[in-house]
Design an enzyme around this catalytic site. Sequence first.
Site, PDB file in Angstrom:
ATOM      1  N   VAL A 233       9.216   4.071  13.038  1.00 40.63           N
ATOM      2  CA  VAL A 233       8.686   5.347  13.540  1.00 40.63           C
ATOM      3  C   VAL A 233       8.275   5.175  15.001  1.00 40.63           C
ATOM      4  CG1 VAL A 233       6.814   7.023  13.307  1.00 40.63           C
ATOM      5  CG2 VAL A 233       7.936   6.093  11.264  1.00 40.63           C
TER       6      VAL A 233
ATOM      7  N   ARG B  57      -2.811 -10.533   8.795  1.00 41.17           N
ATOM      8  CA  ARG B  57      -3.641  -9.489   8.192  1.00 41.17           C
ATOM      9  C   ARG B  57      -3.909  -8.392   9.225  1.00 41.17           C
ATOM     10  NH1 ARG B  57      -5.904 -14.528   8.156  1.00 41.17           N
ATOM     11  NH2 ARG B  57      -6.592 -15.514   6.223  1.00 41.17           N
TER      12      ARG B  57
ATOM     13  N   HIS C  18      -8.631 -10.228  -6.550  1.00 40.36           N
ATOM     14  CA  HIS C  18     -10.019 -10.623  -6.327  1.00 40.36           C
ATOM     15  C   HIS C  18     -10.940  -9.919  -7.310  1.00 40.36           C
ATOM     16  CE1 HIS C  18      -9.423 -12.965  -2.707  1.00 40.36           C
ATOM     17  NE2 HIS C  18      -8.578 -12.049  -2.273  1.00 40.36           N
TER      18      HIS C  18
ATOM     19  N   CYS D  48      15.011 -26.986  -2.790  1.00 37.67           N
ATOM     20  CA  CYS D  48      16.021 -27.232  -1.742  1.00 37.67           C
ATOM     21  C   CYS D  48      16.010 -26.118  -0.709  1.00 37.67           C
ATOM     22  CB  CYS D  48      17.413 -27.456  -2.322  1.00 37.67           C
ATOM     23  SG  CYS D  48      18.466 -25.997  -2.472  1.00 37.67           S
TER      24      CYS D  48
ATOM     25  N   GLU E 102      10.398   2.600   6.473  1.00 32.88           N
ATOM     26  CA  GLU E 102      10.122   1.177   6.718  1.00 32.88           C
ATOM     27  C   GLU E 102      10.922   0.725   7.929  1.00 32.88           C
ATOM     28  OE1 GLU E 102       8.066  -1.279   5.711  1.00 32.88           O
ATOM     29  OE2 GLU E 102       9.189  -2.402   7.233  1.00 32.88           O
TER      30      GLU E 102
ATOM     31  N   ILE F 170       0.842  -1.201   0.000  1.00 33.90           N
ATOM     32  CA  ILE F 170       0.000   0.000   0.000  1.00 33.90           C
ATOM     33  C   ILE F 170       0.881   1.257   0.000  1.00 33.90           C
ATOM     34  CG2 ILE F 170      -1.773   1.258   1.285  1.00 33.90           C
ATOM     35  CD1 ILE F 170      -2.709  -1.380  -0.099  1.00 33.90           C
TER      36      ILE F 170
END
Lengths: 477, 415
Positions: free
Chosen positions: A173, A312, A49, A439, A31, A12
């Site tokens: 953050v 999620r 979807h 492997c 990040e 996102i």
Amino acid sequence: MFDVVIVGAGVIGGMLARQLSKYDLKICLLEKENDVAMGASKANSGIVHGGYDPEPGTLKAKLNAEGVQKLYDVADEIHAPYRKNGSFVCAFGTPEEEATVRELYERGLENGIPGLEILTGDEARVLEPALSPAASLVLNVTNAGIVCPYEMTVAAIGNAMDNGTELKVNFAVSDIKKEQDVFVVTSAGGEVVKGRYVVNCAGGYSDRVAAMVGDDFFKIIPRAGEYMLLDKNEGSRVSHTIFQVPSKDGKGILVSPTVDGNLLTGPTATVVESPEATSTTPAGLDAVARLAAKSVPSVNFRQVITSFSGVRASEKSGDFIICPAKSVENMIHVAAIDSPGLTCCVSIADYVIDLLREAGLAMAPRADWCPTRENPHAFREMSDEEKDAYIKEHPAYGKIVCRCETVSEGEIRDAIRRNPPACDIDGVKRRTRSGMGRCQGGFCMPYVMRLISEERGVAMESVTKNGKGSTPLIGKL
Amino acid sequence: MREHDIVVVGGGPAGLAAAIAAYDSGVTDVVVLDRESSVGGILRQCIHNGFGLHKLGRELTGPEYADVYRCEVEKRGIRVYCETTVTGVTADRVVTAQNKEGVLKIKAGAVVLAMGCRERSRGALNISGTRPAGVYSAGTAQKFINCEGYMVGKKVVILGSGDIGLIMARRMTFEGAKVEAVCELMPYSGGLTRNIVQCLEDFGIPLYLSTTVAEIHGKERVEGVTIAQVDENRRVIEETKRYIPCDTLLLSCGLIPENELTRGAGIPIDPITSGALVDENRQTEIPGIFACGNVLQVHDLVDYVSDEAEMAGIGAASFVKNGAVSGKTVETKPGNGVRYVLPQRVHTESGKDVSLFLRVTQPFPKVRFTVKSGDVVLATAQRLKAAPGEMEKITVKSEKLQGAQEPITVSLEVL
């Protein structure tokens, strides 16, 4: 000073950066992990979807309907692998399930989804012979597809960076303060980034980031989903993504090919204590195998090559939360992006851009914006003759490092150099598939580590699996 | 397209022995293709001794054993292409390979497949828990320590008592690590007895049978594992779970023949051995394509790999010179107490003795093996004990084979 600071380099945040990079803006993407796509974006079903599932009138319904084609278009531009394989939603003989299939069809029509049809079990088995004989009524979703979620993220952020976006990894953050019109965003390590607008795309942590500015109107409920991935030997077991009719816990266990040719089964849906709770469990993996066999009885689970769990970022409302912050101006929350979030990544980005514009951010399109990214898989897509010619110019592509997935030294070096650069073993794996095969890196790991060590100028003992503390080697002998 | 009489895929112990045997059978246009920077295969990282007692009559380390064969290859002027990965083999014997010079295609008179095997990974074992650094297949850890010169951990649990796991328990101990436990899912070890004695017992390392690793803990690096006993169906017994703090988990849970090229050529595979179906010359079901070594069946001793590879090399040379062996063949089948028999098909009228290789299904005390065709006994052999970890060999005389009917079965009775 940045115009927009995005917190969270998942699909996102990454796609928002890419869509925003069209405009004359200084963008910074923060990040907390050592690489992009480290949360739900690296561990989900990878499904585009169709849009039949969300309740009409919800943000999910609107953004899903708009999002499918937008996703395919952007994927083409940035060379993110996808395939329009279509999906089946199956009832297994009960009147309730069959009623749900019909209901989903109607709901799909209401949501404006093209290409839906209802098939009898037999009609569906003509298209998909491995489908269970018990499947009695099937919604055929022809616009649906599969996409590689982490490659989509990497590609979006790579394209954004090529267009000037700055990525800061290992920036967790810890504090956001507003000083006059400027946000001061501080990391746990004491680093500071300033920006005029902030977008919270922090996934499982989006409620905590919201709380930093005083917003507590939503609370993320982390819900883990366990998966098993099977060898490419099983990859053509089905060609469609096979769903069972959804329950209150989500879209249920699916059986699906992946864009890379493996077979994916899962996910479960279990509320867990934190977004980091990505352990797999014997009960979860047993449930995946049992429920997947309900749809496709012939899946050979002896061919499992790995299992994993993704968490999620759900929320009790069930809809996406995409809105301006309540306690502060010029900040947008993009939260509770669970399924169909991946499908909606482009439509969400465009929706957020509208919110930023409404909040007063001036956006002048850039004349020099480049919508495309170099195809990282150009080499593996070549014919033998083309490869031969290419290797003669670039010998590093002749040396195979990962035998299971046929990945060359040249491709691995590219992944370490190209935006966003792979900094660790898992980062190389997600970008090149080296170590992703049967492997599981047993043979190629020492070579991959040496290439990271060389390219990044760090000692072998300092090369990590996935960032801080995850060093496979403890020292020289 | 280049042409060669014989292309050997893989320069490990099997590939080298096959190339030498083919050359010595009179076919000198032999090439060996190997993906690594030098030949020897996995032997290069097996720096312990114990190799060569049967084949060479002396005890060597892995690299020394490989070097004996490398020198023989060199002496004959057999061409070896290193850092050359074969990416495809077709049924009509076109071999495609890739190296830093480009993509080469070779039309081969005969092909010998000698790609070896890989270790079963954590994912294939489906061990639950987190996915931190510090989980290694035993061979990967062995490569880091023995070839690269890096240590992989200090406090170790090993799952699986196959030979590599046992060897690595000792190796890690030599390098100062503490091996807390070796866990074996089965009620018996799959390793050689001599390795259990020399690698575990001599160092006081505990071996827990009917025990598995139920869960892996740790976020960045392994912090510990939960081990547990299993019942007769290999399900975890909850109340026996216990936590062992450690920073490393080594997996030695079986080897899988690497038959991706074999499958790609459309060669039928035996579901039990996971290797190709072959005749006594180690020819697969596709004429002119042979297989040997750990890609065909996982061996205990490299000495037997060399033996098997010589059969394949001689078979390949004969194919180049004389074409396919004709004559009647019969299938072999495992009977009571026998897991598999290799070769799976034998020529009965060739006038040559044929050795059958097999593994038993579980440990047995004193047994007699009987090779039969219908009611006719072709051969018998007695052993003081038999175990799945030790391959058995029974030779059937050529005169007994003549006239044998389908199928030839090998079974055992406990004495």
